[in-house]
Design an enzyme around this catalytic site. Structure first.
Site, PDB file in Angstrom:
ATOM      1  N   ASP A  84       0.822  -1.213   0.000  1.00 47.07           N
ATOM      2  CA  ASP A  84       0.000   0.000   0.000  1.00 47.07           C
ATOM      3  C   ASP A  84       0.852   1.257   0.000  1.00 47.07           C
ATOM      4  OD1 ASP A  84      -2.609  -1.358   0.215  1.00 47.07           O
ATOM      5  OD2 ASP A  84      -1.737  -2.090   2.073  1.00 47.07           O
ATOM      6  N   GLU A 103       0.836 -12.580   5.108  1.00 44.70           N
ATOM      7  CA  GLU A 103       1.847 -11.999   4.197  1.00 44.70           C
ATOM      8  C   GLU A 103       3.177 -11.810   4.922  1.00 44.70           C
ATOM      9  OE1 GLU A 103      -0.945  -9.384   1.157  1.00 44.70           O
ATOM     10  OE2 GLU A 103      -0.340  -8.495   3.044  1.00 44.70           O
TER      11      GLU A 103
HETATM   12  C1  5RP Z   1      -3.079  -7.091   1.097  1.00 37.89           C
HETATM   13  C2  5RP Z   1      -1.965  -6.178   0.749  1.00 37.89           C
HETATM   14  C3  5RP Z   1      -1.831  -5.768  -0.669  1.00 37.89           C
HETATM   15  O1  5RP Z   1      -0.590  -6.171  -1.128  1.00 37.89           O
HETATM   16  C4  5RP Z   1      -1.940  -4.280  -0.763  1.00 37.89           C
HETATM   17  O2  5RP Z   1      -3.190  -3.883  -0.202  1.00 37.89           O
HETATM   18  C5  5RP Z   1      -1.839  -3.798  -2.221  1.00 37.89           C
HETATM   19  O3  5RP Z   1      -2.959  -4.233  -2.946  1.00 37.89           O
HETATM   20  P1  5RP Z   1      -3.182  -3.807  -4.457  1.00 37.89           P
HETATM   21  O4  5RP Z   1      -2.148  -4.496  -5.271  1.00 37.89           O
HETATM   22  O5  5RP Z   1      -4.600  -4.284  -4.749  1.00 37.89           O
HETATM   23  O6  5RP Z   1      -3.079  -2.313  -4.530  1.00 37.89           O
HETATM   24  O7  5RP Z   1      -1.178  -5.777   1.573  1.00 37.89           O
HETATM   25  O8  5RP Z   1      -3.148  -7.307   2.479  1.00 37.89           O
END
Ligand code: 5RP
Length: 234
Positions: A84, A103
């Site tokens: 994010d 993760e």
């Molecule tokens: C999920 C995460 C994702 O990697 C993060 O939210 C990025 O998502 P996106 O690729 O849809 O922008 O941490 O827990």
């Protein structure tokens, strides 16, 4: 933005070799990577993957990516995941998709972590994206008070925290591990290591979304190419 994510995902494939065990991240960028990985597997690449969420497991299966339980492998060669926010030291905020606990377990167990993002995720300082914190539902209000104090003590500009809800309004979001997510609107996290340390000491905090010293490579997708940045670790 999809083109940028696509370019980042394609560039990440260059790091994947036959025989590898891969950590499979979660989120829309990681899902694009899974689609492209599936195409390579159909073309003869041999890898196995450990999904970091139930959703990622579904997408991996749809795309023909063989899966394996984390406890059945001797090691994980490479994890590919989205983020994010990414700061210049390769510290991350993760958990926008509520998968941060799994993760982080998988990233931490991996030899290398590649983060695939678009330019909009790159920041000078973490904190504009609300920091996801996975908490045990038991005693959550007490845990939230300690989280607030830890964020303020470690210099965050603000620390308003909200309980993440399901998008359909059916109640609090429950993670794959059966926990809640508190999103803390810090605005600025000037000392991510201090914040991470204080949060990790709070009973009831299962994990927080600050990822430090985990990402080795950041791939920033742009509209016509991808920029690969590698961090040299001692
Ligand atoms: C999920 C995460 C994702 O990697 C993060 O939210 C990025 O998502 P996106 O690729 O849809 O922008 O941490 O827990």
């Amino acid at each position: 933005m999809t083109v940028a994510k696509e370019n980042a995902a394609m560039a990440a494939l260059d790091f994947v070799e036959t025989g590898m065990t891969l950590g499979l991240g979660s989120g829309s960028t990681a899902e694009i990577f899974l689609e492209r990985l599936g195409e390579r597997i159909a073309g003869g690449l041999k890898v196995q993957g450990i999904p970091t969420s139930k959703r990622t497991a579904e997408v991996a299966i749809e795309n023909g990516v063989p899966l394996i339980e984390p406890d059945k492998v001797e090691g994980i060669d490479l994890t590919i995941d989205g983020a994010d926010e990414v700061d210049p030291q390769f510290s991350l905020i993760k958990g926008g998709g509520a998968c941060l606990l799994r993760e982080k377990i998988i990233a931490h167990a991996s030899e290398r972590m590649i983060v695939i993002v678009d330019q909009g995720k790159m920041v000078e300082m973490l904190g504009a994206f609300p920091l996801p914190i996975e908490v045990d539902p038991f005693g959550m209000a007490l845990t939230a008070e300690h989280i607030h104090a830890a964020l303020i003590e470690s210099g965050c500009q603000d620390a308003q925290t909200v309980l993440r809800q399901m998008k359909d309004g059916s109640g609090p979001l429950i993670t794959d591990g059966g926990n809640y997510i508190l999103d803390s609107k810090c605005k600025k996290i000037p000392k991510p290591a201090d914040t991470a340390l204080l949060l990790s000491k709070i009973p009831g905090v299962m994990e927080h979304g600050i990822f430090i010293d985990l990402a080795d490579v950041i791939i920033i997708g742009e509209t016509d190419h991808a920029k690969v940045m590698e961090l040299a670790r001692d």
